[in-house]
Design an enzyme around this catalytic site. Structure first.
Site, short mmCIF file in Angstrom:
data_model
loop_
_atom_site.label_atom_id
_atom_site.label_comp_id
_atom_site.label_asym_id
_atom_site.label_seq_id
_atom_site.Cartn_x
_atom_site.Cartn_y
_atom_site.Cartn_z
CE1 TYR A 141 -4.14 37.72 30.39
CE2 TYR A 141 -5.02 38.95 31.97
CZ TYR A 141 -3.87 39.04 31.64
OH TYR A 141 -3.06 40.33 31.83
CE LYS A 190 0.58 44.33 17.32
NZ LYS A 190 0.75 45.45 17.42
CG ASP A 222 0.89 48.79 18.75
OD1 ASP A 222 -0.39 48.79 17.85
OD2 ASP A 222 1.32 48.08 17.78
CG ASP A 246 -4.49 42.28 32.94
OD1 ASP A 246 -4.28 43.65 34.59
OD2 ASP A 246 -3.42 41.65 33.47
CG ASP A 250 -1.46 48.43 36.08
OD1 ASP A 250 -3.01 47.66 36.26
OD2 ASP A 250 -0.73 47.84 36.80
C1 IPM Z 1 -6.25 42.94 37.76
C2 IPM Z 1 -5.17 41.81 38.27
C3 IPM Z 1 -5.68 40.50 38.02
C4 IPM Z 1 -5.80 40.90 36.53
C5 IPM Z 1 -4.87 39.37 38.33
C6 IPM Z 1 -4.41 39.68 39.31
C7 IPM Z 1 -4.68 38.27 37.54
O1 IPM Z 1 -3.82 42.69 37.12
O2 IPM Z 1 -7.48 42.86 38.27
O3 IPM Z 1 -5.99 43.74 36.43
O4 IPM Z 1 -5.48 40.78 35.53
O5 IPM Z 1 -7.53 40.69 35.50
MG MG Z 2 -4.46 44.08 36.29
#
Ligand code: IPM
Ligand code: MG
Length: 355
Positions: A141, A190, A222, A246, A250
């Site tokens: 990133y 990985k 993975d 990241d 989620d």
């Molecule tokens: C998070 C979000 C952010 C990230 C995005 C919005 C840049 O997805 O905080 O997880 O990837 O860090």
């Molecule tokens: Mg995120």
């Protein structure tokens, strides 16, 4: 006086952050603490007003505060801006970098009454309590990006860079955190493909010597994704690089029933940033239906971590538990037989339990 910078940002950020601020104010009243709240613009809202998603004043305010409470940034409206002006790349990432927040702590806890709100079987997620430590200021990133025109279209490049120092500091932190938990650390990489991951694994293995009380294992990312949904209770602390973290968080959020339930703290510098892990959810923004609990729980985390107010944090967490136990749910965690409430009403219910 504790100084809190309040950055609602975009979308549902504008609805959920005020709820969390009210919760902190209620705690202040109950325990006679003094907090000073100063609000600033960030993200698309800041771009619209000032021409930049992270105005200098916002950054200065954050640097000058004891803690930052952030909602979320981004939305379709700003998606076509040049990349450096987009809320995510132009505001959130540089804010983390400028504040030196190299580690993002994402605790994944399942509230007992929400065990069957998850799309996974309740026995898989009930009593789950793990912590994901995501590296936050390095990797893909933050590496150099390029888009070059070539004959057949474009050649596009993102660069994945890590230094030993960047890897070591976040892995050390994860070991320290594991020491005070169940003493199990999973380092995710990985290494079968990526050079950065091979070094990551080498460093985790080397540092393990300094933490003999913690059991370290390595897992490919993975496989880790699969293990998160297969049997998440095998994990205690998980440490991983930025993009893997990241994505995995989620995934982990869904174990708790909804991404609307997961708080986070970003640490490493003088100031700590607290934010829900979800985004600005433009599709449901302005409708008073977003779940404010991830932000309320982020506020609890703030009181505990930044201000050493363990009891006060517990009061907030218990208030959330009680409200859930009584059957109140926002749309994202709604189930048959429960009482559906909106953002504001959820906030008021939590407040009533605190006062
Ligand atoms: C998070 C979000 C952010 C990230 C995005 C919005 C840049 O997805 O905080 O997880 O990837 O860090
Ligand atoms: Mg995120």
């Amino acid at each position: 006086m504790h100084k809190i910078a309040v950055l609602p940002g975009d979308g549902i950020g504008k609805e959920i952050v005020p709820v969390a601020v009210e919760v902190i104010k209620a705690i202040a009243k109950k325990y006679s603490h003094e907090f000073e709240f100063k609000e600033a613009l960030i993200g698309g809202a800041a771009y619209d007003e000032t021409g930049h998603p992270l105005p200098d004043e916002t950054l200065e305010l954050c640097k000058d505060s004891d803690a930052v409470l952030l909602g979320a940034v981004g939305g379709e409206k700003w998606d076509s801006l040049p990349v450096h002006l987009r809320p995510e790349v132009g505001a959130l990432l540089p804010l983390r970098k400028e504040l030196g927040l190299y580690a993002n702590l994402r605790p994944v806890r399942v509230f007992p009454v929400l065990a069957d709100a998850s799309t996974l079987k309740p026995e898989v997620v009930a009593d789950l309590d793990m912590l994901v430590v995501r590296e936050l200021t390095g990797g893909l990133y933050f590496g150099e990006k390029k888009k070059e025109e070539i004959e057949s279209g474009y050649r596009v490049i993102d660069t994945l860079v890590y230094t030993t120092q960047e890897i070591d500091r976040v892995i050390r932190l994860a070991f320290e955190l594991a020491k005070n938990r169940k003493k199990k650390l999973t380092s995710v990489d990985k290494a079968n493909v990526l050079e950065t991951s091979r070094h990551w694994r080498e460093r985790a293995t080397a540092l393990a010597d300094e933490y003999p009380e913690v059991e370290l294992n390595h897992m490919y990312v993975d496989n880790c994704a699969m293990q998160f949904v297969r049997w998440p209770k095998q994990f205690d602390v998980v440490v991983t690089e930025n993009m893997f973290g990241d994505i995995l968080t989620d995934l982990a959020a869904q174990l708790t029933g909804s991404i609307g339930m997961l708080p986070s703290a970003s640490i490493g510098g003088k100031v700590i940033l607290y934010e829900p892990i979800h985004g600005s959810a433009p599709d449901i923004a302005g409708k008073d239906i977003a779940n404010p609990l991830a932000t309320v729980l982020s506020a609890a985390l703030m009181l505990r971590v930044s201000f050493n107010m363990g009891e006060e944090a517990q009061v907030i967490e218990s208030a959330v538990t009680e409200v859930l136990n009584e059957g109140y749910r926002t749309a994202d965690i709604m189930q048959d037989g429960m009482k559906q409430v909106g953002t504001k009403e959820m906030g008021e219910l939590v407040l009533k339990k605190i006062l």
